[in-house]
Design a protein around this motif. Structure first.
Motif, short mmCIF file in Angstrom:
data_model
loop_
_atom_site.label_atom_id
_atom_site.label_comp_id
_atom_site.label_asym_id
_atom_site.label_seq_id
_atom_site.Cartn_x
_atom_site.Cartn_y
_atom_site.Cartn_z
N PHE A 110 0.82 -1.22 0.00
CA PHE A 110 0.00 0.00 0.00
C PHE A 110 0.85 1.26 0.00
CE2 PHE A 110 0.12 -1.53 4.45
CZ PHE A 110 0.80 -0.48 5.05
N LEU A 111 2.15 1.13 0.31
CA LEU A 111 3.02 2.30 0.33
C LEU A 111 3.43 2.74 -1.07
CD1 LEU A 111 5.36 1.64 3.39
CD2 LEU A 111 3.43 3.23 3.22
N GLN A 112 3.06 1.98 -2.12
CA GLN A 112 3.40 2.45 -3.46
C GLN A 112 2.64 3.73 -3.79
OE1 GLN A 112 2.42 0.74 -7.10
NE2 GLN A 112 0.29 0.31 -6.62
N TYR A 113 1.44 3.90 -3.23
CA TYR A 113 0.68 5.15 -3.36
C TYR A 113 -0.32 5.18 -2.20
CZ TYR A 113 -1.51 9.23 -5.46
OH TYR A 113 -1.97 10.51 -5.70
N PRO A 114 0.11 5.61 -1.03
CA PRO A 114 -0.72 5.45 0.17
C PRO A 114 -1.80 6.51 0.37
CG PRO A 114 1.37 6.44 0.76
CD PRO A 114 1.45 6.13 -0.71
N ASP A 115 -1.71 7.64 -0.32
CA ASP A 115 -2.65 8.73 -0.07
C ASP A 115 -4.07 8.33 -0.43
OD1 ASP A 115 -0.48 10.22 0.72
OD2 ASP A 115 -0.27 11.29 -1.18
N GLY A 116 -4.98 8.47 0.53
CA GLY A 116 -6.35 8.07 0.33
C GLY A 116 -6.59 6.60 0.55
N VAL A 117 -5.51 5.84 0.84
CA VAL A 117 -5.62 4.39 1.02
C VAL A 117 -5.47 4.01 2.48
CG1 VAL A 117 -4.64 2.15 0.37
CG2 VAL A 117 -4.70 4.02 -1.30
N VAL A 118 -4.46 4.55 3.15
CA VAL A 118 -4.24 4.29 4.57
C VAL A 118 -4.19 5.62 5.30
CG1 VAL A 118 -3.06 2.10 4.20
CG2 VAL A 118 -1.73 4.22 4.22
N PRO A 171 -12.96 -7.96 4.87
CA PRO A 171 -13.46 -6.67 4.38
C PRO A 171 -12.42 -5.56 4.47
CG PRO A 171 -15.11 -7.76 5.75
CD PRO A 171 -13.86 -8.58 5.85
N GLY A 172 -12.21 -4.88 3.36
CA GLY A 172 -11.30 -3.75 3.30
C GLY A 172 -9.87 -4.06 2.93
N VAL A 173 -9.46 -5.33 3.02
CA VAL A 173 -8.06 -5.67 2.77
C VAL A 173 -7.69 -5.49 1.29
CG1 VAL A 173 -6.33 -7.50 2.83
CG2 VAL A 173 -7.89 -7.19 4.76
N LEU A 174 -8.55 -5.93 0.40
CA LEU A 174 -8.26 -5.74 -1.03
C LEU A 174 -8.12 -4.25 -1.35
CD1 LEU A 174 -10.70 -8.30 -2.71
CD2 LEU A 174 -8.20 -8.46 -2.60
N GLY A 175 -8.97 -3.44 -0.74
CA GLY A 175 -8.92 -2.01 -0.98
C GLY A 175 -7.66 -1.36 -0.44
N ILE A 176 -7.10 -1.93 0.63
CA ILE A 176 -5.84 -1.42 1.16
C ILE A 176 -4.67 -1.88 0.29
CG2 ILE A 176 -4.22 -1.56 3.10
CD1 ILE A 176 -6.64 -1.67 4.97
N ALA A 177 -4.67 -3.17 -0.05
CA ALA A 177 -3.54 -3.72 -0.81
C ALA A 177 -3.47 -3.16 -2.21
CB ALA A 177 -3.64 -5.24 -0.83
N TRP A 178 -4.62 -3.10 -2.90
CA TRP A 178 -4.62 -2.66 -4.31
C TRP A 178 -5.37 -1.34 -4.52
CZ3 TRP A 178 -4.28 -7.90 -3.32
CH2 TRP A 178 -3.21 -8.56 -3.96
N GLY A 179 -5.87 -0.75 -3.44
CA GLY A 179 -6.43 0.59 -3.57
C GLY A 179 -5.37 1.57 -4.03
N SER A 180 -4.11 1.28 -3.66
CA SER A 180 -3.01 2.14 -4.10
C SER A 180 -2.88 2.15 -5.62
CB SER A 180 -1.70 1.68 -3.47
OG SER A 180 -1.42 0.33 -3.82
N VAL A 181 -3.23 1.02 -6.25
CA VAL A 181 -3.16 0.94 -7.71
C VAL A 181 -4.16 1.89 -8.35
CG1 VAL A 181 -3.64 -0.54 -9.70
CG2 VAL A 181 -2.24 -1.40 -7.81
N VAL A 182 -5.42 1.79 -7.96
CA VAL A 182 -6.44 2.60 -8.61
C VAL A 182 -6.29 4.07 -8.23
CG1 VAL A 182 -8.04 0.68 -8.86
CG2 VAL A 182 -8.18 2.10 -6.82
N ARG A 183 -5.83 4.35 -7.01
CA ARG A 183 -5.61 5.74 -6.61
C ARG A 183 -4.48 6.36 -7.43
NH1 ARG A 183 -9.71 8.05 -3.50
NH2 ARG A 183 -10.45 6.53 -1.97
N GLN A 184 -3.41 5.59 -7.67
CA GLN A 184 -2.29 6.13 -8.45
C GLN A 184 -2.67 6.30 -9.91
OE1 GLN A 184 2.31 5.67 -8.04
NE2 GLN A 184 1.50 3.77 -8.89
N LEU A 185 -3.42 5.35 -10.48
CA LEU A 185 -3.90 5.52 -11.84
C LEU A 185 -4.75 6.78 -11.96
CD1 LEU A 185 -4.95 1.88 -12.81
CD2 LEU A 185 -3.10 3.21 -13.83
N ALA A 186 -5.64 6.97 -11.00
CA ALA A 186 -6.49 8.16 -11.03
C ALA A 186 -5.66 9.43 -10.94
CB ALA A 186 -7.51 8.09 -9.88
#
Length: 356
Positions: free
Chosen positions: A107-115, A198-213
């Motif tokens: 999640f540290l690849q793009y943590p803003d808005g994720v953690v 619940p929420g783990v997928l969003g933490i682990a790969w939420g960084s992906v979609v947040r960085q793409l956005a």
């Protein structure tokens, strides 16, 4: 200028990063840390399976390695099941003035808005104190859903959705902890493993979609997640263990970045332990790999297949993560201090890897 590197752990990825450091003329392996007492004193070349010695003995003395004042630590120690320890390690390196490229926590690849900021503020403070940088990346989360995807969007006139897929058979992936304990393969289909809590997928790969956005200058309204699983039609074995009849043998999940009621940035994984499972799910090209689908004007599909010289696509994936980190060391060392993302780095290439 030659940069001095310490390799931290020699597991599935770490043994390949040692080989990668040795392959680059602008990097020097200064030290190797291991957690297994049986590896202490063994040569790095032996641990990496290079068939030759490198003159660097592994140690479990962290203080001695930091006293070498390396330019960078390549950190590939397992982080998924030891998050506090991993974050403590990374913070310690940064505070000591040592740059870090790391395969996790993802999640540290793009943590803003994720953690929460409370989790990342100490890391950023340590980076500022030590004047060093941390970059977390790999193949996925990493190249397959940051630069690979965002570069493809540079050909677009209009973008409706960017979808990044991993489509892989994990049967040869030699990590029982990840396969059985974290992903839940071989467990009753109604058990919910750590990854699917619940929420783990969003933490682990939420960084992906947040960085793409962020790369597309899109402000997301929400991040959603979903998954489905398939049972084994009969019992079978894989190198890491046994899969019982009726237990989990295939997994498909999505993490969706939502804007205006529709998905605009999507991370999707299709993970099988046998190629015949989930025949109606997306199928791989070759033995498997990564796919980017950009829907809009025009529509694009980009497939990246992987195969190592041992004939295994999972070995190639481990090498891809290792080399994504190693090849980025010079750029991370040159970057301003802080917690970096892929959006902060210049173009990284395999500089120096073409041999006569």
């Amino acid at each position: 200028m030659t940069l001095r590197v310490v390799q931290w752990s020699t597991g599935n990825v770490g043994k390949h990063t040692i080989a990668g450091v040795d392959a680059r003329p602008d990097l020097e392996l200064a030290g190797v840390w291991v957690s297994n007492p049986a590896k202490v004193g063994r040569d790095a070349g032996e641990l990496a399976g290079l068939g030759r010695t490198l003159g660097v003995e592994a140690t479990d003395d962290a203080d001695a390695l930091l006293a070498l004042n390396p330019d960078c630590v390549v950190y590939t120690a397992m982080a998924d099941d030891r998050l506090p320890d991993a974050i403590a390690d990374l913070t310690r390196f940064l505070r000591a003035g040592v740059n870090v490229v790391s395969s996790g926590p993802v999640f540290l690849q793009y943590p803003d808005g994720v953690v929460p900021a409370g989790l990342t503020d100490p890391i950023r403070a340590a980076a500022a104190e030590g004047g060093a940088s941390l970059w977390v990346n790999g193949i996925d989360p990493g190249f397959a859903n940051d630069w690979m995807a965002l570069t493809l969007t540079s050909l677009s006139e209009r973008i409706d959705e960017v979808r990044c897929l991993e489509i892989l058979d994990y049967s040869t992936y030699d990590n029982p902890t990840v396969l059985f304990d974290i992903m839940g393969f071989g467990k009753p289909i109604d058990d919910v493993p750590m990854l699917l809590q619940p929420g783990v997928l969003g933490i682990a790969w939420g960084s992906v979609v947040r960085q793409l956005a962020a790369g597309l200058d899109v402000e997301l309204d929400a991040v959603e997640e979903s998954f489905s699983r398939l049972p084994a039609p009969e019992a079978f074995d894989i190198p890491s263990g046994s899969i019982g009849e009726g237990t989990a043998a295939a997994l498909r999940f999505e993490v969706r970045g939502m804007r205006g009621g529709r998905a605009v940035c999507v991370l999707e994984h299709i993970t099988r332990l046998r190629p015949d499972l989930g025949p109606d799910w997306p199928q791989p090209t070759g033995q498997g790999g990564y796919r980017v689908v950009v829907t809009g004007e025009p529509n694009y599909t980009l497939d990246m297949t992987m195969l190592a010289t041992d004939g295994d696509h999972n070995t190639a994936g481990l090498k891809a993560t290792a080399m994504r980190l190693v090849n980025s060391v010079p750029a991370v060392v040159a970057a301003p201090p802080g917690l970096l993302t892929a959006l902060d780095l210049p173009l990284v290439t395999g500089r120096g890897l073409v041999r006569p």
